[in-house]
Design an enzyme around this catalytic site. Structure first.
Site, short mmCIF file in Angstrom:
data_model
loop_
_atom_site.label_atom_id
_atom_site.label_comp_id
_atom_site.label_asym_id
_atom_site.label_seq_id
_atom_site.Cartn_x
_atom_site.Cartn_y
_atom_site.Cartn_z
N SER A 47 6.44 -6.64 14.16
CA SER A 47 7.52 -7.12 13.31
C SER A 47 7.96 -5.96 12.42
CB SER A 47 7.02 -8.28 12.45
OG SER A 47 7.85 -8.44 11.35
N CYS A 68 11.61 -4.69 6.18
CA CYS A 68 12.61 -5.15 5.20
C CYS A 68 13.06 -4.00 4.31
CB CYS A 68 12.01 -6.21 4.30
SG CYS A 68 11.50 -7.68 5.13
N GLU A 72 10.62 -1.07 3.51
CA GLU A 72 9.48 -0.20 3.37
C GLU A 72 9.91 1.25 3.57
OE1 GLU A 72 9.51 -3.09 4.75
OE2 GLU A 72 7.57 -4.08 4.76
N HIS A 125 -2.65 -7.43 3.10
CA HIS A 125 -1.30 -7.95 3.08
C HIS A 125 -1.09 -9.29 2.42
CE1 HIS A 125 1.16 -5.05 5.61
NE2 HIS A 125 0.44 -4.48 4.69
N GLU A 133 -0.29 -5.07 -0.34
CA GLU A 133 0.97 -5.78 -0.53
C GLU A 133 0.75 -7.00 -1.43
OE1 GLU A 133 4.61 -6.17 2.48
OE2 GLU A 133 2.70 -6.87 3.22
#
Lengths: 85, 873
Positions: B319, B478, B480, B511, B612
């Site tokens: 992803s 998105c 990064e 994450h 994250e």
């Protein structure tokens, strides 16, 4: 054997339920009956090398270097060992 | 350019087909991969993997839809994907097999239970006819279910998931890690769910050399390294196997593209339609050429770059495989084709519209918790625009303007667009990008180029990054910030410096740590009420001072990150040993030079693992409320506040009501005991209002977080860093969290992103948010994320476009890293929630990506509706 639209060479898959008939340009359901213009697509279930099919559609492929299980609905258009029954 | 532009007739037709296409998964690719893998038992793993992939690519049934000019896709279905049992075999056979009970008890079960898909669009949320719903999103033909189960069983105890779990359990205090996952303090394991991604791909080598030449080079390299360690006693000998693997994978890709070329030729032979015949013939000729050679034309270069993109996505569950600065990569062909009259601007625009549809059709098969709870069904193939060149000049070009235009005329969620904002960029380009944002597409998002460069230099300096190379950065996933490099491309004797990815995935590491959840467990002495689990050892502190409260929060946070980092390191180590990338590896510098794949640090930059977080502002506001009400004003004791939180301030839980925003919560009948304290919590200082009382808490937290994460070590022996985006986890993690001291109620979503205000709490307009958001140095983090919602009336006409650019520019000049906009009327969203069938094409910006409204789960829909809507800027 029940012939479906995704057994036909003129069928272009869109998703798990439908595709496009290349002859008419129409959207057709996979599970609806094929028409008179049906042309058989290469699939394992139509191949001589597909044997010992069980009730769940899984049988044995004896056409490649090493025999292994395979399922009848698998497309065989890229298989050089495909031989129509 | 205006929002009434429409796509070409061809693009519109194909997009209409997409609108009615179901997300479909099938077993063709997994079958052939699995069969070949078994046949090669005993082979060197990287070669075995390359040969299994080669077999699978070679066997994909080609399928070109009538009208397509840009062809190929992941499977023979238009919106297809497939499971990878060698990576993770557990969850998708849960209902078909005896493994059900084990999977139910697995740590990720909570993520699955608390994640929701949208009920519309292409999501197959329920089985019907001969189509079986899998993982709540994908449709699979009924006759393929036994195949899925059979292959999955063959990977039991061998998959990355199972092997990783076996060894991660050897990390001390492993049970705590399981508890952290069950309680949703952490959202998911990246090692076997999405082991690659949120990175920038690199198309350079095939675009420069073509496959035949690359294969020749690999053969030559093989002869140089065979039997030679060349001073590296550990990895030197590995090079032979890698080059062998590269040869196999190139052959696999050549077979795949060649099969499509033959398919196009057959279609040309059969059709009676002369227009179609001509198109199929051209497609076939182009594909035949790029099967072996460097592309000659823009059309061929675009086709090859797209095929390479799909090729990488087919080798792993990925992803956020970002496209990077495509307009700069393909510019050489564009420039020369236009100059020679080989293509027109209008033809390029149509091709880029078709490209948007093809990229939108990319699905990723993974569990409900990951695909729904984290990704909202999106796969984040981000395309970056703007930035600066190697020598510091504006990098935008005419092709990038066409890409923006196609984003207006053919609006689709993907590729989402990101502008690397730099003061060097010409005003005309920035205004054009603002026009695109204004249409309500949610893109382009705006990232601060200079802040990104600072981050890249700091994080990758130890690996040789310098200022010129840092200028090649692009956005992965998105938002990064990802390390890239320049490569010299030659086309017809003219040389161009083109940027492309050069770093490991950034989707990896620890994450989505839920900040509010950790704060909750500080109040509950390490105990999770929802699951009845003692997650952290009891701290048994009175929390008598604010400082002690914060210190305990920090301690729990560090404990969580430590165990998650170690267990994820084990998972990723298993992945790199058993499921290493071959396709992505051979394409990305410097694997071909080093003769090493990704797992052996073949990439130029390897310090990409990160920590994250989620729910930053909910946590900050909660700390502010506690500081104000308990410690400074002493209006309530901590025990009184805790009781109010445990009783959800007298309200029903959001999971009970089915509404997930604060705007629509329901009180328990007759309970008023906590009304006053709830009112005080809501009225306590809130982030986003330029109030240093609360903003200083954010500042202190960020400084601590940015330092703490750099003390964590990845399996590559590199320092980690913060990644501060929420994607969609603020929905699922909010659902698992009690009420919080900021007045938020149990089960409702957290604040989105990391710099967005909690909905309705920002009272002083966007410029006040900018002041609040920039109290800390954003270049210390890979990113920060700010979402704003503007009513269309706020930015009408050319003056409105200018106002939008001024707004963006103001934030960038203050040092903010990222801002993105939803330009729409909340009433439209409310109507769309009740009548989804009327809004199949409605798109919204969630948190770093644009998605069809009807394919988003209700918690996130509620959150987007509730966001503060600005009627003036």
């Amino acid at each position: 054997m029940n012939i479906k639209h995704n057994d036909c060479l003129h069928f272009s898959n869109i998703d798990a339920a439908k595709g496009i008939c290349r002859l008419t340009g129409n959207i057709v359901e996979i599970d609806s009956d094929a028409c008179a213009s049906y042309d058989k697509k290469a699939k394992c279930k139509f191949c001589k090398n597909f044997t010992e099919e069980s009730t769940d559609g899984i049988g044995t492929c004896v056409g490649l270097k090493v025999n292994d299980w395979v399922y009848g609905e698998l497309n065989a258009v890229t298989c050089s060992s495909y031989e129509e029954k | 350019m205006s929002n009434i532009k429409t796509p070409s007739e061809r693009a519109r037709g194909l997009r209409d087909i997409y609108y009615m296409t179901l997300s479909t998964t099938d077993m063709e690719f997994p079958y052939w991969y699995n069969r070949k893998w078994k046949e090669l038992d005993g082979e060197v793993t990287v070669v075995r993997r390359a040969m299994a992939l080669k077999e699978a690519f070679s066997r994909i049934t080609p399928n070109i839809l009538p009208g397509e000019k840009l062809v190929m896709q992941k499977t023979y279905n238009y919106r297809g994907s497939f499971p990878m049992p060698w990576l993770s075999e557990g969850f998708f056979i849960a209902k078909e097999d005896d493994l059900f009970k084990e999977v139910e008890n697995a740590a990720n079960a909570s993520a699955d239970e608390l994640s929701e898909f949208g009920q519309g669009g292409g999501n197959v949320t329920k089985s019907f006819g001969n189509v079986v719903s899998i993982a709540g999103k994908f449709g699979m033909r009924k006759e393929e279910i036994p195949v899925l189960v059979k292959i999955a069983k063959e990977w039991t105890n061998k998959s990355v998931e199972d092997l990783g779990r076996k060894y991660e359990q050897m990390v001390p205090n492993y049970q705590m890690k399981e508890d952290i996952m069950k309680t949703l303090i952490c959202m998911f394991d990246s090692g076997y769910t999405l082991p690659q991604g949120r990175e920038v791909i690199n198309y350079y080598y095939p675009l420069q050399y073509g496959f035949d030449k690359l294969k020749e080079m690999a053969i030559e390299c093989k002869s140089v390294v065979a039997g030679n360690a060349h001073g590296d006693g550990i990895l030197g000998m590995e090079r032979l196997y890698f080059y062998e693997a590269v040869i196999h994978i190139i052959e696999g890709l050549q077979n795949w593209i060649g099969n499509y070329a033959n398919h196009a030729e057959e279609l040309a032979d059969k059709t009676q339609n002369e227009t179609l015949k001509k198109e199929y013939t051209e497609i076939s000729e182009n594909l035949k050429w790029i099967t072996h050679n460097q592309p000659r034309t823009f059309k061929e270069a675009l086709q090859l770059s797209y095929a390479l993109h799909i090729a990488v996505l087919n080798e792993d569950a990925i992803s956020g495989l970002s496209i990077g600065r495509l307009g700069q990569v393909l510019y050489p062909w564009y420039e020369q084709d236009i100059a020679e009259g080989r293509i027109t601007r209008e033809e390029v625009l149509e091709l880029m519209e078709l490209y948007r549809i093809k990229i939108t059709a990319i699905d990723c098969f993974a569990s409900t918790g990951v695909v729904g709870g984290v990704l909202s069904g999106n796969t984040f193939n981000n395309l970056t625009l703007g930035g600066i060149t190697k020598d510091g000049q504006a990098a935008c070009n005419e092709l990038e303007e066409i890409i923006l235009e196609s984003g207006v005329s053919c609006q689709t969620p993907q590729p989402t667009l990101s502008v690397l904002y730099d003061e060097k960029l010409p005003e005309s380009f920035l205004l054009k990008a603002s026009e695109c944002t204004k249409t309500g597409s949610g893109y382009p998002a705006w990232m601060n180029n200079r802040v990104g460069i600072d981050f890249i230099l700091d994080q990758y300096g130890e690996e040789g990054m310098d200022i010129r190379e840092a200028r090649s950065l692009a956005i992965g996933g998105c938002l990064e910030t990802s390390p890239c490099c320049w490569k010299e491309l030659t086309l017809n004797d003219k040389k161009y410096a083109v940027p492309g990815g050069a770093g490991q995935p950034t989707s990896v590491g620890v994450h989505f740590v839920s900040n509010p959840k950790i704060l909750e467990l500080v109040l509950t002495n390490g105990y999770d009420k929802r699951t009845d689990i003692q997650v952290f050892p009891p701290h048994n502190k009175e929390l008598a001072t604010y400082e002690e409260l914060v210190e305990t929060f920090s301690d729990y946070y560090k404990v969580a990150v430590d165990i998650l980092a170690k267990t994820n390191n084990v998972q990723h180590d298993i992945w790199r040993k058993h499921n290493m990338s071959v396709v992505n590896s051979f394409m990305k510098p410097d694997c071909l030079d080093k003769g090493q794949h990704i797992g052996n640090m073949g990439y130029r930059y390897n310090a990409t693992y990160n920590v994250e977080s989620c729910g930053t502002i909910t946590m900050v506001n909660s700390l502010a409320a506690m500081k104000k009400l308990v410690y400074d004003d002493k209006k309530y004791t901590l025990e009184e506040l805790k009781n109010a939180i445990l009783n959800n301030f007298g309200y029903k839980n959001a999971l009970e009501t089915g509404n997930y925003s604060m705007a629509t919560q329901i009180k328990e009948d007759g309970i008023t005991e906590w009304d006053k304290i709830h009112s005080d919590c809501i009225n306590a200082p809130k982030y986003g209002n330029d109030d240093f009382y609360v903003d200083s808490i954010l500042k202190d937290y960020e400084e601590w977080f940015c330092d703490m994460t750099r003390e964590v070590e990845s399996l590559f022996g590199k320092k980690m860093y913060p990644c501060q985006i929420s994607v969609s986890t603020h929905g699922a993690q909010g659902a698992a969290t009690l009420a919080s001291a900021d007045g938020r109620l149990s089960g409702t979503t957290f604040s989105d992103g990391s710099m967005s205000a909690c909905p309705g709490t920002d009272k002083k307009g966007p410029y006040a948010i900018f002041n609040s958001a920039t109290v800390w140095d954003h270049s210390r983090s890979q990113n920060s994320q700010l979402n704003l919602k503007l009513h269309p009336s706020a930015i009408v006409g050319a003056k409105g476009t200018r106002s939008l650019l001024d707004l963006t520019r103001a934030y960038m000049r203050k040092g903010g890293f990222h801002v993105q906009y939803n330009v729409l009327d909340s009433n439209t969203l409310i109507d769309a929630q009740s009548k989804p069938d009327n809004y199949r094409d409605l798109m919204v910006r969630v948190a770093g990506f644009t998605q069809y409204w009807c394919e988003i789960g209700k918690p996130i829909q509620d959150e987007v509706i509730a966001r503060t809507e600005y009627e003036g800027v």
